[in-house]
Structures are given as structure tokens and as C-alpha cells.
Scaffold this motif. Structure first.
Motif, PDB file in Angstrom:
ATOM      1  N   LEU A  92       0.807  -1.226   0.000  1.00  0.00           N
ATOM      2  CA  LEU A  92       0.000   0.000   0.000  1.00  0.00           C
ATOM      3  C   LEU A  92       0.839   1.274   0.000  1.00  0.00           C
ATOM      4  O   LEU A  92       0.530   2.217  -0.738  1.00  0.00           O
ATOM      5  CB  LEU A  92      -0.971  -0.011   1.186  1.00  0.00           C
ATOM      6  CG  LEU A  92      -2.071  -1.064   1.084  1.00  0.00           C
ATOM      7  CD1 LEU A  92      -2.861  -1.145   2.378  1.00  0.00           C
ATOM      8  CD2 LEU A  92      -2.991  -0.772  -0.082  1.00  0.00           C
ATOM      9  N   CYS A 103       2.579   1.763  -3.428  1.00  0.00           N
ATOM     10  CA  CYS A 103       1.545   2.064  -4.428  1.00  0.00           C
ATOM     11  C   CYS A 103       1.070   3.506  -4.292  1.00  0.00           C
ATOM     12  O   CYS A 103       0.938   4.217  -5.295  1.00  0.00           O
ATOM     13  CB  CYS A 103       0.355   1.113  -4.280  1.00  0.00           C
ATOM     14  SG  CYS A 103       0.644  -0.552  -4.891  1.00  0.00           S
ATOM     15  N   GLU A 107      -3.471  -1.813  -5.628  1.00  0.00           N
ATOM     16  CA  GLU A 107      -3.632  -1.049  -4.390  1.00  0.00           C
ATOM     17  C   GLU A 107      -5.035  -1.244  -3.808  1.00  0.00           C
ATOM     18  O   GLU A 107      -5.195  -1.442  -2.597  1.00  0.00           O
ATOM     19  CB  GLU A 107      -3.376   0.438  -4.648  1.00  0.00           C
ATOM     20  CG  GLU A 107      -3.568   1.309  -3.409  1.00  0.00           C
ATOM     21  CD  GLU A 107      -3.556   2.780  -3.729  1.00  0.00           C
ATOM     22  OE1 GLU A 107      -2.882   3.523  -2.992  1.00  0.00           O
ATOM     23  OE2 GLU A 107      -4.243   3.197  -4.679  1.00  0.00           O
TER      24      GLU A 107
END
Length: 150
Positions: free
Chosen positions: A92, A95, A119
Motif C-alpha cells: 500500500l 503504491c 492497491e
């Protein structure tokens, strides 16, 4: 007091991720390229400055609270946390940074959308796992009773 800090941090982290997730979907469906870039920027700054400490506080306070506890619920929470942390740090976070950089330069190519899909998938997984941890935490404190199906 530790339990309240843990609860507040967990709720803040969950709300951050759910807000990022929802904002991304809505802006992609209904927003302009400029609004997509704005959302991606807001996720990184100031979003991550709220999310990262909230996740750290949740993990640390949860770990400290669990030291003297045993049982299925605590075991399940402990098994989920490394995956939530790894998913956040290794998927995460990068991304979000890459998507923000690409959106800021107007690079809305197939790679942007592949990373964004990745994501969103990772975010949905983390939200699900965090929701399970919140549920189990509420059960541990007696604020939520187990369903009859269990």
C-alpha cells in the motif's frame, strides 16, 4: 487507558484506509484527471501522516496488551497483524507514492491503473483483516457478543 489508545488508533487507521479506498473509487468513477491527482496527493500528504502512526500505535499497543492474554481471539488477531503490516508497508505505501507521482505528472497509463487495481485489492484485504481484528477486540472486551452461528 491502553485499551482506549489501542481502540482509537485502530479506528483512525481503519477510517484512513476506508477513506482512501472510497475516495479512490469515487474519483475514478466521477472525477477528472485533476481531481484524481488531488486525491492521490491528499492520500500521501497528509493522509499517510495520520495512517502510519495510527497503525504503529495500534500494533504496539495491541502487542503490549496481548502479552498476558491467551485464547483463540488473541491468537487470531496476532496472526493477522503481521500480514496487515506487511501489506501496508510493502504494497500500500509504495503504491500510494507511485500513484501520487504518476498522477502529479499526468501519467495515467496502463501501469497506473494496474498499480491502482493492485492497491485497491490490497486495501480491501487490509480493511477486511482490520475489521476482523476490531470485531475480535470488541468480543474480547465484552462489547460484542459472538454470533449464534459460531
Amino acid at each position: 487507558m491502553k485499551i482506549k489508545i489501542h481502540l482509537v488508533a485502530a479506528v483512525v487507521a481503519t477510517l484512513c484506509i476506508s477513506t482512501f479506498f472510497t475516495a479512490t473509487i469515487l474519483v475514478e468513477l466521477f472525477g477528472s484527471k485533476e481531481s484524481i491527482a488531488t486525491v492521490k496527493n491528499l492520500i500521501v500528504t497528509p493522509g499517510l501522516f495520520f495512517l502510519i502512526p495510527a497503525l504503529a500505535i495500534t500494533g504496539i499497543s495491541g502487542f503490549n496488551s496481548a502479552k498476558n492474554r491467551q485464547g483463540r481471539l488473541i491468537s487470531n488477531k496476532q496472526k493477522r497483524m503481521p500480514f496487515i503490516a506487511a501489506n501496508g508497508l510493502l504494497i500500500l505505501l509504495p503504491c500510494a507514492i507511485f500513484l501520487n507521482q504518476w498522477a502529479a505528472t499526468g501519467t495515467f497509463n496502463p501501469q497506473f491503473y494496474i498499480v491502482q487495481a493492485f492497491e485497491l485489492l490490497a486495501g480491501a484485504i487490509n480493511l477486511s483483516l482490520m475489521g476482523l481484528n476490531i470485531r475480535d477486540g470488541l468480543r474480547m472486551t465484552g462489547k460484542l457478543r459472538p454470533s449464534k452461528a459460531q
